[in-house]
Design a protein around this motif. Structure first.
Motif, PDB file in Angstrom:
ATOM      1  N   ASN B  43       0.825  -1.206   0.000  1.00 41.84           N
ATOM      2  CA  ASN B  43       0.000   0.000   0.000  1.00 41.84           C
ATOM      3  C   ASN B  43       0.857   1.254   0.000  1.00 41.84           C
ATOM      4  N   LEU B  44       1.871   1.268   0.869  1.00 42.92           N
ATOM      5  CA  LEU B  44       2.714   2.465   0.984  1.00 42.92           C
ATOM      6  C   LEU B  44       3.402   2.767  -0.336  1.00 42.92           C
ATOM      7  N   VAL B  45       3.943   1.724  -0.977  1.00 45.09           N
ATOM      8  CA  VAL B  45       4.668   1.966  -2.231  1.00 45.09           C
ATOM      9  C   VAL B  45       3.693   2.376  -3.334  1.00 45.09           C
ATOM     10  N   ALA B  46       2.488   1.782  -3.340  1.00 49.94           N
ATOM     11  CA  ALA B  46       1.503   2.155  -4.363  1.00 49.94           C
ATOM     12  C   ALA B  46       1.135   3.628  -4.227  1.00 49.94           C
ATOM     13  N   PHE B  47       0.946   4.090  -2.983  1.00 50.67           N
ATOM     14  CA  PHE B  47       0.612   5.503  -2.812  1.00 50.67           C
ATOM     15  C   PHE B  47       1.793   6.394  -3.141  1.00 50.67           C
ATOM     16  N   SER B  48       3.023   5.884  -2.957  1.00 51.11           N
ATOM     17  CA  SER B  48       4.168   6.740  -3.287  1.00 51.11           C
ATOM     18  C   SER B  48       4.286   6.933  -4.789  1.00 51.11           C
ATOM     19  N   LYS B  49       3.665   6.056  -5.599  1.00 49.83           N
ATOM     20  CA  LYS B  49       3.679   6.337  -7.042  1.00 49.83           C
ATOM     21  C   LYS B  49       2.393   6.982  -7.524  1.00 49.83           C
ATOM     22  N   TYR B  50       1.229   6.483  -7.069  1.00 50.50           N
ATOM     23  CA  TYR B  50      -0.039   6.927  -7.646  1.00 50.50           C
ATOM     24  C   TYR B  50      -0.809   7.876  -6.744  1.00 50.50           C
ATOM     25  N   GLY B  51      -0.239   8.277  -5.599  1.00 46.83           N
ATOM     26  CA  GLY B  51      -0.955   9.200  -4.729  1.00 46.83           C
ATOM     27  C   GLY B  51      -1.070  10.570  -5.358  1.00 46.83           C
ATOM     28  N   VAL B  52      -1.732  11.482  -4.653  1.00 46.47           N
ATOM     29  CA  VAL B  52      -1.929  12.818  -5.215  1.00 46.47           C
ATOM     30  C   VAL B  52      -0.591  13.525  -5.384  1.00 46.47           C
ATOM     31  N   VAL B  53       0.263  13.402  -4.384  1.00 47.36           N
ATOM     32  CA  VAL B  53       1.595  14.008  -4.474  1.00 47.36           C
ATOM     33  C   VAL B  53       2.617  12.880  -4.461  1.00 47.36           C
ATOM     34  N   PRO B  54       3.013  12.367  -5.612  1.00 46.14           N
ATOM     35  CA  PRO B  54       3.968  11.258  -5.613  1.00 46.14           C
ATOM     36  C   PRO B  54       5.322  11.716  -5.085  1.00 46.14           C
ATOM     37  N   SER B  55       5.863  10.931  -4.183  1.00 42.49           N
ATOM     38  CA  SER B  55       7.183  11.268  -3.665  1.00 42.49           C
ATOM     39  C   SER B  55       7.800   9.991  -3.126  1.00 42.49           C
ATOM     40  N   LEU B  56       9.036  10.114  -2.709  1.00 41.02           N
ATOM     41  CA  LEU B  56       9.738   8.936  -2.222  1.00 41.02           C
ATOM     42  C   LEU B  56       9.443   8.649  -0.763  1.00 41.02           C
ATOM     43  N   THR B  57       8.612   9.463  -0.125  1.00 41.85           N
ATOM     44  CA  THR B  57       8.377   9.276   1.308  1.00 41.85           C
ATOM     45  C   THR B  57       7.774   7.903   1.606  1.00 41.85           C
ATOM     46  N   GLY B  58       6.867   7.454   0.743  1.00 45.63           N
ATOM     47  CA  GLY B  58       6.289   6.136   0.946  1.00 45.63           C
ATOM     48  C   GLY B  58       7.333   5.043   0.913  1.00 45.63           C
ATOM     49  N   GLN B  59       8.289   5.179   0.004  1.00 44.37           N
ATOM     50  CA  GLN B  59       9.338   4.164  -0.065  1.00 44.37           C
ATOM     51  C   GLN B  59      10.224   4.204   1.168  1.00 44.37           C
TER      52      GLN B  59
END
Lengths: 172, 100
Positions: B43-59
């Motif tokens: 989930n975290l990695v998916a949101f880090s690519k497709y979220g509203v503000v994509p960033s590396l924070t999810g990774q």
């Protein structure tokens, strides 16, 4: 319902999800403990493939190294060190299993409903393809996230020393 | 595409939950918990690519959660081995001193 176009990402996603779901279902249904660990390794590798699809190549390698490598081997050692009945399921508990299955399915239903209902706006600016994600992660790790990084290293040290102390044979 | 990844993670989480609640062997319960942690990482990695503000924070979050999960697995196995030495079994429903 699922109006997706068949891009390469979708096909790869489909293959990896088949690998993951079949591995997970097999893990739940196998009776021999070692077979469960092997099918779980397949799940971990499938998740690493999904990380590659999501442009997280570094995380994919970490996933293969730590989960498919270290955790699986650790669990196999745990099985070796403990006496396992070769096949478990000596006395089954049908009521308990049915209730648990209903609960898990209900949770999945709620999650699925929430996912279908919510709107996910398109990303404002897509994650840049050109830059090297691994290098960016390294930079972030030693600038913004340096304090959590050090804390995690302390946590790992404490956990491993604690594991050795716990698993060591008593001196008597 | 984001909702497909989220559905995938939900399926994985529910299978892990079922395994953790049904299985009797403690090693398999630990494995099921790892499965649930992996679903969260997805989930975290998916949101880090497709979220509203994509960033590396999810990774980054996923990296830390992988480290914590590794520590948890090591300590869990160690506790299990100590318990096995004390009780001679790994079946969780035989660890019932607290309710006798």
């Amino acid at each position: 319902m699922f109006n997706v176009n068949f891009t390469g990402e979708f096909v790869a996603f489909f293959i990896f999800s088949v690998l993951i779901i079949s591995g997970a279902v097999l893990m739940v249904s196998f009776t021999k403990v070692v077979h469960m660990v092997v099918s779980l390794a397949a799940v971990f590798i499938g998740i690493a493939g999904m990380f590659v699809l999501l442009q997280a190549e570094f995380l994919a390698f970490v996933q293969v190294l730590i989960y498919a490598g270290a955790v699986s081997i650790l669990m196999i050692f745990g099985i070796m060190m403990t006496k396992h009945q070769d096949a478990e399921a000596d006395r089954s508990r049908p009521l308990h299993e049915t209730l648990t299955a209903i609960g898990a399915l209900a949770l999945f239903g709620i999650l699925f409903y929430a996912i279908r209902q919510s709107e996910f706006p398109e990303p404002e600016q897509p994650l840049s393809q050109a830059t090297d994600n691994t290098m960016e992660i390294g930079k972030l790790l030693f600038t913004n996230y340096v304090v959590p990084f050090e804390l995690v290293s302390v946590l790992l040290t404490v956990a491993f020393i604690g594991a050795i102390v716990l698993a060591k044979k008593e001196a008597d | 595409m984001l909702s497909s990844y989220l559905t995938m993670a939900a399926i994985l989480f529910c299978i892990g939950l079922y395994g953790a609640l049904v299985k009797r062997n403690a090693v398999i319960i630990l494995l099921s918990i790892e499965l649930m942690l992996n679903a969260v990482n997805l989930n975290l990695v998916a949101f880090s690519k497709y979220g509203v503000v994509p960033s590396l924070t999810g990774q980054m979050f996923t990296l830390f959660s992988i480290a914590v999960a590794a520590a948890e697995a090591a300590v869990g196995i160690a506790v299990l081995i100590a318990l096995f030495r004390a009780r001679g079994t790994v079946n969780v429903d035989e660890y019932d001193e607290m309710r006798r």
